[in-house]
Design a protein around this motif. Structure first.
Motif, short mmCIF file in Angstrom:
data_model
loop_
_atom_site.label_atom_id
_atom_site.label_comp_id
_atom_site.label_asym_id
_atom_site.label_seq_id
_atom_site.Cartn_x
_atom_site.Cartn_y
_atom_site.Cartn_z
N ARG A 1 -2.76 10.28 0.50
CA ARG A 1 -3.13 8.86 0.58
C ARG A 1 -2.26 8.14 1.63
O ARG A 1 -2.76 7.34 2.42
N GLN B 1 -1.15 11.83 -3.62
CA GLN B 1 -0.44 10.62 -3.18
C GLN B 1 0.05 10.75 -1.73
O GLN B 1 -0.01 9.80 -0.95
N ARG C 1 -10.80 -5.86 0.04
CA ARG C 1 -11.64 -4.98 -0.79
C ARG C 1 -12.33 -5.81 -1.84
O ARG C 1 -11.74 -6.75 -2.38
N THR D 1 3.08 1.86 -3.61
CA THR D 1 2.43 2.43 -4.80
C THR D 1 2.47 3.98 -4.79
O THR D 1 3.03 4.56 -5.72
N THR E 1 -8.53 2.97 2.14
CA THR E 1 -7.30 2.31 2.58
C THR E 1 -7.52 0.81 2.75
O THR E 1 -6.59 0.05 2.95
N ARG F 1 -10.69 -3.41 -5.84
CA ARG F 1 -9.49 -2.69 -5.41
C ARG F 1 -9.38 -1.30 -6.01
O ARG F 1 -9.16 -0.32 -5.30
N SER F 2 -9.54 -1.23 -7.34
CA SER F 2 -9.28 0.06 -7.97
C SER F 2 -10.34 1.08 -7.54
O SER F 2 -10.04 2.24 -7.30
N SER G 1 -11.86 1.19 -4.68
CA SER G 1 -11.54 1.62 -3.32
C SER G 1 -10.42 2.67 -3.36
O SER G 1 -10.51 3.71 -2.75
N ARG G 2 -9.35 2.34 -4.12
CA ARG G 2 -8.19 3.27 -4.15
C ARG G 2 -8.59 4.59 -4.80
O ARG G 2 -8.24 5.66 -4.29
N ASP G 3 -9.32 4.51 -5.91
CA ASP G 3 -9.68 5.74 -6.62
C ASP G 3 -10.48 6.68 -5.73
O ASP G 3 -10.43 7.89 -5.87
N GLU H 1 0.83 -1.21 0.00
CA GLU H 1 0.00 0.00 0.00
C GLU H 1 0.86 1.26 0.00
O GLU H 1 0.48 2.26 -0.58
#
Ligand code: ADP
Length: 415
Positions: free
Chosen positions: A229, A226, A360, A194, A372, A363-364, A366-368, A191
């Protein structure tokens, strides 16, 4: 002449009498019991008295030894570890019940059986054949199943003349915790890696390329996303570790139901605003406080759990959908905080795993949306610490409902 005959006669009588006593003592000795001596008179009386005392002493020692042996066996039986005694040929001389359970043995029937014939796990066969017992060996128990795996750690300890003592212990929980820890470290590293990679790429670009001011501004804005994040991730990790490492909250602190809902609404509307590109087309958001009273516990934790549910509903429900949040009392005196959305929903197989760290469904997505993967893990911990229940009901394509049900002792209603 008459006197001689008298001496002979009395000697004969004494001899017969003495022999009789001797025979009684002999018979008594053959029985080997330490009960009262058969003769009390003379030399035979003395002999039988002494022998009787010796026998009694021997019986006492014997009884003591048996009692001590029984104590010793009872202690080994009570051991949480498996204990197996093997003779010089590798045959089972004795095993406690724990070892029998560990290896699927019968502590009586399998006595004198060769252990190598009974334990056929390939790792054990190799360990047994190599005769190098300087290290522990982990094997799967014969009682292990897919749904209930049991891992055992065993080691042989040589003693006496070629004998072996095998100790075993159940290490399932330990191995499980080790695997969780490994996964956790791998997940955290992944995590963090990235955004770090993205950030260092931008730094290099800014350092090496001659950029226009508007390009620089755009890169800096992406770098800030970032960095944010990583901040959110570290903050969630700290929250989780604080939750795990501290005592359950007491009942001294409290937050009023109305205040909680007002704060959540304010935060929720900000989030809605910040993530919507077209302010006119957004999710509808409603908050309703039907409880007049207080929630008792760590207020920051309660707020954090409730806010995670609201934020998830806003992040996963597409524009045009609706989100309803309410807090109400329940008949047993407790309270229910619910968040219902018309988002994508979650299919049944994911639901039991949603509160695992970093789990999750998408995944994408959640990240977008800045997720976390730790939000529901935090909610679960807060619930456990307050004796509350987290319930999740969802259907794919129809939306979800997350509810925290507080027990009566965590709710103080206004009278
Ligand atoms: P994240 O930070 O990824 O949102 P969470 O622990 O809060 O992590 O949630 C775990 C996963 O549960 C999310 O990644 C998402 O797939 C799913 N999820 C949580 N809330 C909702 C929701 N309201 N609607 C649909 N999926 C959800």
């Amino acid at each position: 002449m008459g006197a001689l005959a008298g001496v002979i006669a009395s000697s004969s009588i004494w001899f017969c009498f003495d022999s009789l006593l001797g025979v009684r003592v002999l018979r008594w000795l053959r029985r080997g019991k330490a009960d009262g001596p058969p003769v009390e008179l003379g030399v035979w009386g003395e002999i039988s008295d002494r022998v009787s005392r010796l026998l009694r002493q021997r019986e006492r020692v014997g009884t003591d030894s048996v009692a001590r042996l029984n104590d010793f066996v009872a202690a080994l039986q009570a051991s949480p570890n498996g204990v197996v005694l093997l003779d010089a040929h590798g045959r089972i001389e004795w095993a406690n019940q724990t070892a029998a359970n560990h290896f699927g043995l019968d502590a009586r029937r399998d006595l004198q059986q060769y252990l190598g014939n009974l334990l056929r796990d390939p790792a054990f066969v190799a360990y047994w054949a190599a005769r190098d017992f300087s290290h522990e060996l982990t094997v799967s128990s014969p009682a292990s199943t897919n749904s209930h795996p049991i891992q055992l750690s065993l080691q042989m300890h040589p003693y006496g003349e070629g004998r072996l003592l095998m100790l075993s212990r159940d290490v399932t929980a330990f191995k499980w915790a080790e695997a969780i820890r490994r996964d956790f470290v791998a997940n955290v590293s992944h995590e963090i890696r990235t955004p770090l990679t993205v950030l260092s790429g931008f730094v290099e670009t800014l350092q090496t390329l001659p950029l226009k001011q508007c390009e620089r501004d755009s890169y800096l804005a992406m770098m800030s996303v970032q960095a944010r994040r990583m901040q959110v991730l570290v903050s969630d990790l700290l929250t989780l570790s604080n939750l795990e490492g501290s005592l359950p909250p007491d009942f001294a602190e409290h937050i009023s139901a109305a205040e909680l809902m007002a704060q959540l609404e304010q935060e929720g509307r900000q989030l809605l605003h910040s993530q919507s590109d077209v302010p006119e087309i957004t999710q509808s958001l409603s908050f309703e406080c039907l409880l007049q009273g207080q929630l008792l516990g760590a207020t920051s934790e309660i707020f954090s759990a409730a806010s995670n549910l609201v934020s998830n509903a806003i992040r996963y429900t597409p524009a045009g959908g609706s989100i309803k949040v309410w807090l109400r009392g329940v008949p047993d005196g407790g309270a229910e905080f619910s968040v219902e959305d018309t988002g994508p929903g979650i299919s049944a197989e994911h639901i039991p795993r949603l509160t695992e760290r970093f789990y999750r469904v998408d995944r994408s997505r959640s990240r977008d949306s800045g997720g976390t993967g730790l939000g529901l893990a935090i909610v679960k911990h807060v619930c456990q610490r307050h004796g509350a229940e987290l319930s999740i009901a969802s259907k794919t394509g129809e939306g979800s409902r997350f509810a925290i049900v507080f027990p009566a002792d965590r709710v103080l209603r206004n009278s």
